[in-house]
Scaffold this active site. Sequence first.
Site, PDB file in Angstrom:
ATOM      1  N   ASP A 236       4.235  -4.350   3.985  1.00  0.00           N
ATOM      2  CA  ASP A 236       5.432  -4.822   3.683  1.00  0.00           C
ATOM      3  C   ASP A 236       6.011  -6.382   4.705  1.00  0.00           C
ATOM      4  O   ASP A 236       6.965  -6.550   4.155  1.00  0.00           O
ATOM      5  CB  ASP A 236       6.352  -3.967   4.828  1.00  0.00           C
ATOM      6  CG  ASP A 236       5.438  -3.496   6.640  1.00  0.00           C
ATOM      7  OD1 ASP A 236       5.224  -4.086   6.599  1.00  0.00           O
ATOM      8  OD2 ASP A 236       6.231  -2.780   7.395  1.00  0.00           O
TER       9      ASP A 236
ATOM     10  N   HIS B  17       0.836  -1.831   0.011  1.00  0.00           N
ATOM     11  CA  HIS B  17       0.298   0.165  -0.370  1.00  0.00           C
ATOM     12  C   HIS B  17       0.591   1.503  -0.231  1.00  0.00           C
ATOM     13  O   HIS B  17       1.875   1.401   0.708  1.00  0.00           O
ATOM     14  CB  HIS B  17      -0.724  -0.044   0.938  1.00  0.00           C
ATOM     15  CG  HIS B  17      -0.579  -0.089   2.713  1.00  0.00           C
ATOM     16  ND1 HIS B  17       0.434   0.814   3.249  1.00  0.00           N
ATOM     17  CD2 HIS B  17       0.442  -1.183   3.693  1.00  0.00           C
ATOM     18  CE1 HIS B  17       1.439   0.759   4.476  1.00  0.00           C
ATOM     19  NE2 HIS B  17       0.996  -0.256   4.418  1.00  0.00           N
TER      20      HIS B  17
END
Length: 453
Positions: free
Chosen positions: A354, A72
């Site tokens: 992540d 994102h």
Amino acid sequence: VHLIPVNPVREDGLNPKSRKRIMPDLLTEPPAIDPVYEAHVYCNIPTVAERSMEGHAPHYFKLVSVQVLIRHGDRYPLYAIPKTKRPDIDCMLVPSRKPSHPQLEAFIKHMSKGSAAQMDGSLSSLPRFPSHSLCEMGELTQTGVVQHLRNGQLLREIYINKHKLLPGDWTAKQLYLETTGKSRTLQSALALLYTFLPDFDWKKINMRHQWSTIFCSGSCDCPMRNHYLEEEQRRQYSLRVKNGDLEKIYVDMAKIVGIPTRQLRASNPIDSLLCYFCHNVSFPCTKTGCIGMEHFRVIKKHQLEDERERQEKKLYFLYALLATHPLLNQTVNRLQRIAEGKKEEVFVLYSAHDVTLSPVLSALGITEARFPRFAARLVFELWQDGKRPKEHFIRILYNGADVTFQTSFCKDHYKRSSKPMCPLEKFVNFVKRDMFLIFNSTSYYDACRRRAL
């Protein structure tokens, strides 16, 4: 920005949770690792046009499939530093405010009309774009939206305009879209798709919900993955305890904000400080003093040292192999179907975090890659050899850089090949067989129950 969660492990092995200052103008990469430079790269502020290597191949090759895994875009912190004012960041989308994008205004209008979209379960109740005058925790910012509008535009120019991957009359069956259940991942996916697709049509958007941040779907039961994750967390803790400079900085910051050092450490201050840094806002102050650049530099430096030790100790690598096999196996199966002539799901988008991208990079053996920045993208391209139509090759790109021959399964092939890509069967063999060799196993199920050699 912890590499992996450090709270109790859930079933899928992961955890469920303005005064201005001058940002240094870093135009060239310094020779030594500079924590401030690395933080600047991590922010990924949209400024100059990005150069990329996506879509490059000999002229007689045909692009037949593209699979994209994204992190994102820029978000508001997930953690707050206790007893300080939250960063004053506005999450309303304002096209006249920088950073912006030529299609931002049209994007906002289009996202307001999304009732015809097919959204799995809880996704349908999530907002399609950020809209709070003071960002909520973890909310995508305007910067985050713009990062993915730019990603989509870049990929469209290469894959749609140049390689005609999708026709003008594309159908929903030609896409496979999947996101975790966070508004920031759904909104990032929509921003990328808006500028990527030949014609963004809500009726053809079928977004699937993935409950696991490692996208393990129905293959999440893996005891040894959880074991290696716990061992890696112990390694992280041990390195942190040994760092005297880091401890001094935490003690000093705790005094400034007036809380016990342990409480400050638990609030994961780097996550919040990165937001101040990326948005060029002064770090917080109290009556006792101000958190400053030196505090930030020492904590960020420790993060970089932690990443370096993580590569050496291999615990994270063992975790990564088991964590990412379900996702990589799904990827390989799809590529094989397309190589056999199937025309469905030729463009795939996974919108993730992540803690999704980082283990995938590690499992593939791409050790030189930086920790996933905001709006990072990992792309798998499938190519057909026009001279030998039965032969298929893959290219892997990370943030526009070709990393195909950094992968463990294609390093050696590079020395013998004249083609700038890797035979598909090498990737297939790696995912179906070689990933398990280190565990002295022949299957994912067995590797999940057996220690590595």
